[in-house]
Motif scaffolding. Structure first.
Motif, PDB file in Angstrom:
ATOM      1  N   UNK A 197     -55.968 148.974  24.548  1.00 10.16           N
ATOM      2  CA  UNK A 197     -54.929 148.158  23.912  1.00 10.16           C
ATOM      3  C   UNK A 197     -54.750 148.675  22.488  1.00 10.16           C
ATOM      4  N   UNK A 198     -53.497 148.702  22.044  1.00  8.14           N
ATOM      5  CA  UNK A 198     -53.156 149.317  20.765  1.00  8.14           C
ATOM      6  C   UNK A 198     -52.179 148.422  20.013  1.00  8.14           C
ATOM      7  N   UNK A 199     -52.178 148.504  18.691  1.00 11.31           N
ATOM      8  CA  UNK A 199     -51.302 147.667  17.867  1.00 11.31           C
ATOM      9  C   UNK A 199     -51.447 148.081  16.414  1.00 11.31           C
ATOM     10  N   UNK A 200     -50.645 147.466  15.565  1.00 12.43           N
ATOM     11  CA  UNK A 200     -50.776 147.659  14.123  1.00 12.43           C
ATOM     12  C   UNK A 200     -51.080 146.302  13.499  1.00 12.43           C
ATOM     13  N   UNK A 201     -52.102 146.269  12.636  1.00 11.73           N
ATOM     14  CA  UNK A 201     -52.527 145.037  11.966  1.00 11.73           C
ATOM     15  C   UNK A 201     -52.309 145.180  10.468  1.00 11.73           C
ATOM     16  N   UNK A 202     -51.757 144.135   9.853  1.00 14.02           N
ATOM     17  CA  UNK A 202     -51.584 144.108   8.400  1.00 14.02           C
ATOM     18  C   UNK A 202     -52.097 142.765   7.896  1.00 14.02           C
ATOM     19  N   UNK A 203     -53.162 142.800   7.101  1.00 18.68           N
ATOM     20  CA  UNK A 203     -53.765 141.583   6.560  1.00 18.68           C
ATOM     21  C   UNK A 203     -53.253 141.344   5.146  1.00 18.68           C
ATOM     22  N   UNK A 204     -53.062 140.077   4.788  1.00 17.87           N
ATOM     23  CA  UNK A 204     -52.575 139.748   3.449  1.00 17.87           C
ATOM     24  C   UNK A 204     -53.683 139.842   2.401  1.00 17.87           C
ATOM     25  N   UNK A 205     -54.937 139.839   2.852  1.00 20.28           N
ATOM     26  CA  UNK A 205     -56.080 140.007   1.948  1.00 20.28           C
ATOM     27  C   UNK A 205     -57.130 140.842   2.667  1.00 20.28           C
ATOM     28  N   UNK A 206     -58.081 141.405   1.921  1.00 25.25           N
ATOM     29  CA  UNK A 206     -59.118 142.216   2.547  1.00 25.25           C
ATOM     30  C   UNK A 206     -59.779 141.422   3.668  1.00 25.25           C
ATOM     31  N   UNK A 207     -59.800 141.996   4.860  1.00 22.64           N
ATOM     32  CA  UNK A 207     -60.310 141.321   6.045  1.00 22.64           C
ATOM     33  C   UNK A 207     -60.905 142.355   6.981  1.00 22.64           C
ATOM     34  N   UNK A 208     -61.383 141.881   8.135  1.00 20.94           N
ATOM     35  CA  UNK A 208     -61.841 142.798   9.164  1.00 20.94           C
ATOM     36  C   UNK A 208     -61.617 142.185  10.534  1.00 20.94           C
ATOM     37  N   UNK A 209     -61.243 143.045  11.478  1.00 21.98           N
ATOM     38  CA  UNK A 209     -61.113 142.650  12.869  1.00 21.98           C
ATOM     39  C   UNK A 209     -62.518 142.654  13.450  1.00 21.98           C
ATOM     40  N   UNK A 210     -62.991 141.473  13.863  1.00 25.07           N
ATOM     41  CA  UNK A 210     -64.357 141.342  14.368  1.00 25.07           C
ATOM     42  C   UNK A 210     -64.466 141.503  15.878  1.00 25.07           C
ATOM     43  N   UNK A 211     -63.433 141.081  16.592  1.00 24.92           N
ATOM     44  CA  UNK A 211     -63.517 141.137  18.040  1.00 24.92           C
ATOM     45  C   UNK A 211     -62.208 140.772  18.707  1.00 24.92           C
ATOM     46  N   UNK A 212     -62.165 141.005  20.004  1.00 25.05           N
ATOM     47  CA  UNK A 212     -60.986 140.719  20.804  1.00 25.05           C
ATOM     48  C   UNK A 212     -61.465 140.174  22.147  1.00 25.05           C
ATOM     49  N   UNK A 213     -60.731 139.215  22.677  1.00 29.48           N
ATOM     50  CA  UNK A 213     -61.019 138.666  24.007  1.00 29.48           C
ATOM     51  C   UNK A 213     -59.750 138.748  24.835  1.00 29.48           C
ATOM     52  N   UNK A 214     -59.928 138.823  26.162  1.00 24.99           N
ATOM     53  CA  UNK A 214     -58.784 138.832  27.073  1.00 24.99           C
ATOM     54  C   UNK A 214     -59.240 138.411  28.469  1.00 24.99           C
ATOM     55  N   UNK A 215     -58.451 137.559  29.119  1.00 26.51           N
ATOM     56  CA  UNK A 215     -58.776 137.205  30.498  1.00 26.51           C
ATOM     57  C   UNK A 215     -58.501 138.362  31.470  1.00 26.51           C
ATOM     58  N   UNK A 216     -57.906 139.441  30.994  1.00 24.31           N
ATOM     59  CA  UNK A 216     -57.582 140.586  31.847  1.00 24.31           C
ATOM     60  C   UNK A 216     -58.791 141.463  32.142  1.00 24.31           C
ATOM     61  N   UNK A 217     -59.882 141.280  31.383  1.00 18.48           N
ATOM     62  CA  UNK A 217     -61.063 142.130  31.557  1.00 18.48           C
ATOM     63  C   UNK A 217     -62.336 141.327  31.338  1.00 18.48           C
ATOM     64  N   UNK A 218     -63.398 141.753  32.025  1.00 18.55           N
ATOM     65  CA  UNK A 218     -64.688 141.079  31.863  1.00 18.55           C
ATOM     66  C   UNK A 218     -65.354 141.455  30.543  1.00 18.55           C
ATOM     67  N   UNK A 219     -65.078 142.667  30.070  1.00 23.10           N
ATOM     68  CA  UNK A 219     -65.654 143.151  28.809  1.00 23.10           C
ATOM     69  C   UNK A 219     -64.509 143.657  27.930  1.00 23.10           C
ATOM     70  N   UNK A 220     -64.495 143.219  26.677  1.00 29.02           N
ATOM     71  CA  UNK A 220     -63.486 143.688  25.722  1.00 29.02           C
ATOM     72  C   UNK A 220     -64.236 144.121  24.465  1.00 29.02           C
ATOM     73  N   UNK A 221     -64.015 145.362  24.045  1.00 30.04           N
ATOM     74  CA  UNK A 221     -64.726 145.910  22.896  1.00 30.04           C
ATOM     75  C   UNK A 221     -63.777 146.653  21.976  1.00 30.04           C
ATOM     76  N   UNK A 222     -64.132 146.683  20.708  1.00 33.74           N
ATOM     77  CA  UNK A 222     -63.443 147.547  19.748  1.00 33.74           C
ATOM     78  C   UNK A 222     -64.148 148.899  19.825  1.00 33.74           C
ATOM     79  N   UNK A 223     -63.369 149.963  19.962  1.00 31.91           N
ATOM     80  CA  UNK A 223     -63.929 151.321  20.033  1.00 31.91           C
ATOM     81  C   UNK A 223     -63.291 152.203  18.973  1.00 31.91           C
TER      82      UNK A 223
END
Length: 163
Positions: free
Chosen positions: A53-79
């Motif tokens: 899965x791919x996308x562009x993220x823009x945060x209004x302040x310093x942040x971090x993407x910690x994780x992602x969940x989806x009912x489409x898969x048993x395991x979802x990871x940031x790689x």
């Protein structure tokens, strides 16, 4: 009726109204800390157990993407994909840094989301629900729901990469 009392009541109500509107404005800002654009998922073939899965993220302040969940898969990871000695490899990442105001692309050649042990084939045109967890520098977390459209992609299968 005493005009002085009437003016006081009006002033008190006006203050309450302004306070309420101010709080609504703050709630709107908190809800829109991170913007997601161009979210998509690579369509799969019958029997394929993983996709990206791919996308562009823009945060209004310093942040971090910690994780992602989806009912489409048993395991979802940031790689994160990297190239070393002409060999592409992919490894799980703990998070993705989102510097304030800077668009961060999650794409096939860098950070991305892996959907592993898919519950069904992802067909071109499908909408795949994703829930992103983003944390700002103050430790405040926001949950962002995204529907990523499945697109065909003419490139090698992620399952062929070294993990």
């Amino acid at each position: 009726m005493n005009p002085f009392c009437t003016n006081r009541v009006i002033a008190r109500r006006a203050k309450g109204l302004l306070l309420g509107l101010s709080l609504l404005g703050l709630a709107g800002q908190a809800a829109a800390q991170t913007q997601v654009s161009d979210a998509w998922v690579r369509a799969t073939v019958v029997g394929q157990q993983a996709t990206g899965a791919f996308m562009t993220l823009t945060a209004s302040e310093d942040s971090k993407l910690l994780g992602v969940e989806s009912p489409a898969a048993k395991i979802v990871q940031i790689h994160q994909s990297t190239m070393h000695n002409d060999v592409m490899s992919m490894r799980p990442a703990d998070f993705v840094a989102l510097p304030a105001g800077k668009a961060v692309a999650l794409d096939p050649h860098g950070y991305h989301v892996m959907l592993i042990d898919l519950v069904a084939q992802v067909k071109e045109g499908d909408k795949v629900p994703l829930t992103l967890t983003v944390e700002n520098a103050k430790g405040e977390k926001e949950s962002i729901k995204v529907e990523a459209q499945a697109r065909a992609l003419n490139m090698g299968d992620h399952s062929m990469m070294q993990h």
